[in-house]
Design a protein around this motif. Structure first.
Motif, mmCIF file in Angstrom:
data_model
loop_
_atom_site.group_PDB
_atom_site.id
_atom_site.type_symbol
_atom_site.label_atom_id
_atom_site.label_comp_id
_atom_site.label_asym_id
_atom_site.label_seq_id
_atom_site.Cartn_x
_atom_site.Cartn_y
_atom_site.Cartn_z
ATOM 1 N N ALA A 1 0.840 -1.202 0.000
ATOM 2 C CA ALA A 1 0.000 0.000 0.000
ATOM 3 C C ALA A 1 0.876 1.253 0.000
ATOM 4 O O ALA A 1 0.600 2.220 -0.728
ATOM 5 C CB ALA A 1 -0.932 -0.002 1.206
ATOM 6 N N ALA A 2 1.931 1.241 0.800
ATOM 7 C CA ALA A 2 2.845 2.385 0.851
ATOM 8 C C ALA A 2 3.555 2.571 -0.488
ATOM 9 O O ALA A 2 3.715 3.709 -0.970
ATOM 10 C CB ALA A 2 3.859 2.198 1.974
ATOM 11 N N VAL A 3 3.953 1.472 -1.098
ATOM 12 C CA VAL A 3 4.616 1.543 -2.405
ATOM 13 C C VAL A 3 3.672 2.127 -3.446
ATOM 14 O O VAL A 3 4.051 3.001 -4.230
ATOM 15 C CB VAL A 3 5.112 0.142 -2.841
ATOM 16 N N LYS A 4 2.431 1.659 -3.440
ATOM 17 C CA LYS A 4 1.454 2.157 -4.410
ATOM 18 C C LYS A 4 1.221 3.654 -4.214
ATOM 19 O O LYS A 4 1.151 4.406 -5.182
ATOM 20 C CB LYS A 4 0.140 1.392 -4.284
ATOM 21 N N LEU B 1 11.089 1.815 -0.345
ATOM 22 C CA LEU B 1 10.119 1.004 0.397
ATOM 23 C C LEU B 1 10.174 -0.458 -0.040
ATOM 24 O O LEU B 1 10.120 -1.369 0.786
ATOM 25 C CB LEU B 1 8.707 1.559 0.203
ATOM 26 N N LEU B 2 10.291 -0.679 -1.349
ATOM 27 C CA LEU B 2 10.349 -2.058 -1.844
ATOM 28 C C LEU B 2 11.618 -2.762 -1.385
ATOM 29 O O LEU B 2 11.594 -3.958 -1.077
ATOM 30 C CB LEU B 2 10.222 -2.089 -3.370
ATOM 31 N N ALA B 3 12.722 -2.043 -1.324
ATOM 32 C CA ALA B 3 13.969 -2.649 -0.841
ATOM 33 C C ALA B 3 13.807 -3.093 0.608
ATOM 34 O O ALA B 3 14.198 -4.206 0.980
ATOM 35 C CB ALA B 3 15.126 -1.660 -0.978
ATOM 36 N N LYS B 4 13.190 -2.236 1.419
ATOM 37 C CA LYS B 4 12.940 -2.599 2.821
ATOM 38 C C LYS B 4 11.939 -3.748 2.915
ATOM 39 O O LYS B 4 12.086 -4.641 3.752
ATOM 40 C CB LYS B 4 12.432 -1.392 3.600
ATOM 41 N N ALA B 5 10.929 -3.709 2.061
ATOM 42 C CA ALA B 5 9.908 -4.764 2.072
ATOM 43 C C ALA B 5 10.509 -6.115 1.701
ATOM 44 O O ALA B 5 10.131 -7.145 2.262
ATOM 45 C CB ALA B 5 8.768 -4.414 1.113
ATOM 46 N N ARG B 6 11.464 -6.105 0.768
ATOM 47 C CA ARG B 6 12.115 -7.369 0.400
ATOM 48 C C ARG B 6 12.890 -7.932 1.581
ATOM 49 O O ARG B 6 12.942 -9.143 1.771
ATOM 50 C CB ARG B 6 13.031 -7.164 -0.811
ATOM 51 N N GLU B 7 13.483 -7.056 2.383
ATOM 52 C CA GLU B 7 14.204 -7.512 3.579
ATOM 53 C C GLU B 7 13.250 -7.985 4.666
ATOM 54 O O GLU B 7 13.495 -8.998 5.307
ATOM 55 C CB GLU B 7 15.067 -6.374 4.140
ATOM 56 N N ARG B 8 12.168 -7.251 4.875
ATOM 57 C CA ARG B 8 11.261 -7.542 5.988
ATOM 58 C C ARG B 8 10.243 -8.626 5.646
ATOM 59 O O ARG B 8 10.081 -9.578 6.398
ATOM 60 C CB ARG B 8 10.494 -6.284 6.415
ATOM 61 N N ALA B 9 9.520 -8.441 4.543
ATOM 62 C CA ALA B 9 8.451 -9.382 4.193
ATOM 63 C C ALA B 9 8.955 -10.424 3.192
ATOM 64 O O ALA B 9 8.745 -11.610 3.376
ATOM 65 C CB ALA B 9 7.236 -8.637 3.644
ATOM 66 N N GLY B 10 9.598 -9.975 2.130
ATOM 67 C CA GLY B 10 10.224 -10.870 1.161
ATOM 68 C C GLY B 10 9.298 -11.851 0.460
ATOM 69 O O GLY B 10 9.745 -12.885 -0.017
ATOM 70 N N THR B 11 8.021 -11.523 0.353
ATOM 71 C CA THR B 11 7.069 -12.435 -0.285
ATOM 72 C C THR B 11 7.198 -12.383 -1.808
ATOM 73 O O THR B 11 7.843 -11.485 -2.362
ATOM 74 C CB THR B 11 5.628 -12.069 0.100
#
Length: 172
Positions: A34-37, A51-61
């Motif tokens: 949602a934040a990325v969008k 945000l996507l770089a952090k998301a890949r580290e945190r969620a990584g789905t």
């Protein structure tokens, strides 16, 4: 709530709600995307990338990786998108959409042999995925290898008996 704020024109308010959501759910794929969008739709590609770089580290789905690749592709950066696919496929080797995106980008960059290898891998690890079989056959057909395309569709139909799209493609 963030979406309602954003649609109402309050981008700052939407960011505030998402910040609170991050505190409550730092590993939530839904919050990250949602934040990325929000950033992407408001012409903030660098913020979306971060945000996507952090998301890949945190969620990584799978979806986070896919959205990362899509952002680069939509920004007109196919080489960067392709570079992201190597770690994405390593993390999620059976996610067919990543393999399909990789093959499409390789074709776009005129790396036909690489695209062929990617699709061969795709039909092996995702044998039940009709879009992979269709793309593999279409690649061969585009390069004048009609009998190879026909053969791929035949094997795909044998492995996916109830796949009308494979039958339709073979007829066409």
């Amino acid at each position: 709530g963030a979406k309602e704020k954003w649609l109402g024109g309050d981008v700052t308010g939407a960011r505030g709600i998402l910040t609170e959501a991050f505190r409550a759910n730092p590993d939530s794929e839904q919050v990250w995307l949602a934040a990325v969008k929000l950033e992407s739709e408001n012409q903030q590609p660098d913020a979306a990338r971060s945000l996507l770089a952090k998301a890949r580290e945190r969620a990584g789905t799978e979806r986070v990786w896919m959205k990362s690749v899509l952002l680069e592709r939509n920004l007109g950066l196919p080489k960067e998108a392709l570079a992201l696919l190597a770690p994405a496929i390593k993390a999620h080797p059976r996610y067919w959409k990543l393999l399909l995106m990789k093959a499409q980008l390789e074709q776009e960059l005129e790396l036909t042999d690489n695209a062929r290898e990617t699709l061969v891998r795709g039909v092996k690890v995702c044998a039940d995925c009709v879009p992979i079989w269709l793309e593999a056959a279409r690649l061969e057909e585009r390069h004048g290898l009609v009998s190879k395309a026909r053969s791929l569709l035949e094997v795909g139909r044998l492995k996916n008996v109830n796949a009308p799209r494979l039958w339709l493609e073979a007829v066409r």
